[in-house]
Design an enzyme around this catalytic site. Structure first.
Site, short mmCIF file in Angstrom:
data_model
loop_
_atom_site.label_atom_id
_atom_site.label_comp_id
_atom_site.label_asym_id
_atom_site.label_seq_id
_atom_site.Cartn_x
_atom_site.Cartn_y
_atom_site.Cartn_z
N LEU A 24 0.80 -1.12 0.28
CA LEU A 24 -0.07 0.21 -0.21
C LEU A 24 0.72 1.64 -0.61
O LEU A 24 1.51 1.50 1.09
CB LEU A 24 -0.68 -0.30 1.35
N HIS A 25 1.11 2.18 -0.84
CA HIS A 25 1.44 3.32 -1.27
C HIS A 25 0.88 4.64 -2.03
O HIS A 25 1.64 5.28 -2.08
CB HIS A 25 2.83 3.26 -1.59
N ARG A 26 -0.14 4.37 -2.64
CA ARG A 26 -0.67 5.24 -2.89
C ARG A 26 -1.38 6.68 -2.35
O ARG A 26 -1.71 6.50 -0.95
CB ARG A 26 -1.79 4.76 -4.12
N ASP A 86 -2.44 -1.38 -3.40
CA ASP A 86 -2.72 -0.32 -4.95
C ASP A 86 -1.73 -0.61 -5.63
O ASP A 86 -1.28 0.52 -6.67
CB ASP A 86 -2.69 0.87 -3.85
#
Ligand code: UD1
Ligand code: UDP
Length: 390
Positions: free
Chosen positions: A208-210, A283
């Site tokens: 998860l990094h968006r 993501d």
């Protein structure tokens, strides 16, 4: 890579997803004897976000590291532009090759275009149609300014056509990120990674990094809540990108006993982990593609994807935050999917196809197409390639 001769091709990389895309292209051009220079902008710089990929993917050490580091979009893009301008003026490459949709891609393209150096864009034509994503802006501008556009999936061809880009510039070549995956498949050992991390046979992986998921504290809190609901059902290993680390920690992400946060992993270890997972929540763009080929169910926590081929031909499914826990329940109780179709041309040969076109562009008399100038009719423009691969 490029000490004595004039640089023919300058590659610009900088962020984690660039490296697996560039590796097969650099290898294929090298085997054709084309003089190359590899630039690392330094957008990503932690050992596990950068150096580990060079080691594991057999990439040559960068000829130049611009060491730009982190910053706001304007600062990072501006710093890369300033340093790229000096470099391009000094090296005068005949072609600049950029990858994907990160700030390094955009910045290098802008500089080259203004210095009249032709640009080749690997992974052209992907569109989320969501301009709140910084990557979408980077894609639009990079494609508009590029002279060779290498598309990884059929829908990209439609988008480029709709934007008025002429077919002669567009080549449907397949997906170099999948070249790298297939080349390393024999090294991806779920049992070894499971043992290393002390995991049971059944586990999930999440990346998860968006910005839309992790930048705002309210969004981070919402994400933590739904990920804890997932962790109520299955152990979740999270090789956490540095972007959201502090905000997710502050929102209590690490506190669930079934959430296992680890540092970003090397490519081989990460994809070994993914290969053995029951389900992936992500993501990431690249992970949607890799799970498609590995046949691992992928739940993408985003409202849209610029990679719809991973849904039509793969294991990917878009989920909302509200729908995530139920989607996990469904995946965990379903039979394993068998025999999915592979997206067209995701066959491990994209790097070779790109190198053929580049060699032709450079006028290499040994290239398959015999060195026709750009703009002249060439074999396998996109329309023919699509027709023959579908
Ligand atoms: C960038 C790309 C994104 C891509 C992602 C892949 C842009 C606009 N975004 O996002 O499309 O999906 O890379 O991972 O180019 N940081 C470190 N160490 C590092 C690198 C970054 O700690 O080695 C931290 C810094 O606090 C930095 C933050 O991560 O400010 C964000 O890094 P940045 O490169 O700006 O964007 P990403 O979120 O990584
Ligand atoms: N990846 C990795 N280690 C990790 C997480 C991801 O090697 O801990 C790899 C992943 O397999 C893919 C690439 O990094 O090859 C994708 O990068 P990322 O998700 O950061 O970027 P995106 O594809 O979203 O732009």
């Amino acid at each position: 890579m490029s000490e004595r001769c004039a640089v023919q091709v300058m590659h610009v990389t900088g962020a984690r997803p660039n490296f697996p895309k560039a590796a097969p292209v650099i290898r294929a051009l090298g085997s054709r004897g084309i003089q190359q220079q590899l630039v690392h902008t330094g957008q990503h710089y932690d050992e596990q976000m950068s150096e580990v990929f060079f080691r594991q993917l057999g990439l040559p050490a960068p000829d130049v590291n611009l060491a730009v580091g982190s910053g706001s979009h304007a600062i990072q893009t501006g710093e890369i532009m300033t340093r790229m301008e000096r470099l391009i003026l000094a090296s005068r490459p005949r072609l600049l090759v950029v990858y994907g949709d990160v700030n390094s891609t955009l910045a290098a393209t802008l500089v080259a275009a203004k210095l009249a150096v032709p640009v080749a864009h690997v992974e052209a034509g992907l569109r989320s149609f969501n301009r709140a994503m910084p990557e979408e802006i980077n894609r639009l501008v990079t494609d508009r300014l590029s002279d060779l556009l290498f598309a990884t999936s059929p829908e990209a061809l439609v988008h480029l056509g709709n934007e008025g880009i002429t077919a002669e510039k567009i080549f449907f070549v397949g997906n170099p990120m999948i070249d790298t995956l297939l080349a390393n498949l024999h090294l991806l050992e779920p049992a070894a990674v499971r043992q290393q991390l002390g995991l049971p046979g059944r586990y999930a992986v999440a990346t998860l990094h968006r910005p839309a998921n992790v930048d705002d504290p309210d969004d981070a809190a919402k994400l933590v809540k739904v990920m804890h609901d997932v962790a109520d059902q299955i152990i979740v290993v999270v090789p956490l990108h540095p972007r959201g680390r502090d905000r997710l920690r502050a929102a209590g992400f690490f506190r669930h006993p079934q959430i296992r946060v680890v540092e970003p992993m090397g490519y081989i270890e990460f994809l070994g982990l993914v290969r053995g997972a029951h389900v992936v929540v992500t993501d990431s763009g690249g992970v949607q593609e890799e799970t498609t080929i590995l046949g691992v169910p992928c739940l993408t926590l985003r409202p849209e994807t610029e990679r719809p081929v991973t849904i039509t031909h793969g294991t990917n499914r878009l989920v909302t935050h509200e729908g995530l826990a139920a989607a996990i329940r469904e995946v965990l109780s379903a039979e394993k999917a068998s025999c999915l179709p592979v997206p067209p041309l995701w066959d491990g040969r994209a790097g070779e196809r790109i190198a053929d076109v580049v060699a032709q562009f450079l006028g290499d008399p040994g290239s398959a197409a015999g060195g026709q100038p750009v703009g002249a009719p060439r074999p396998a423009p996109w329309s023919e390639s699509v027709a023959s691969s579908s």
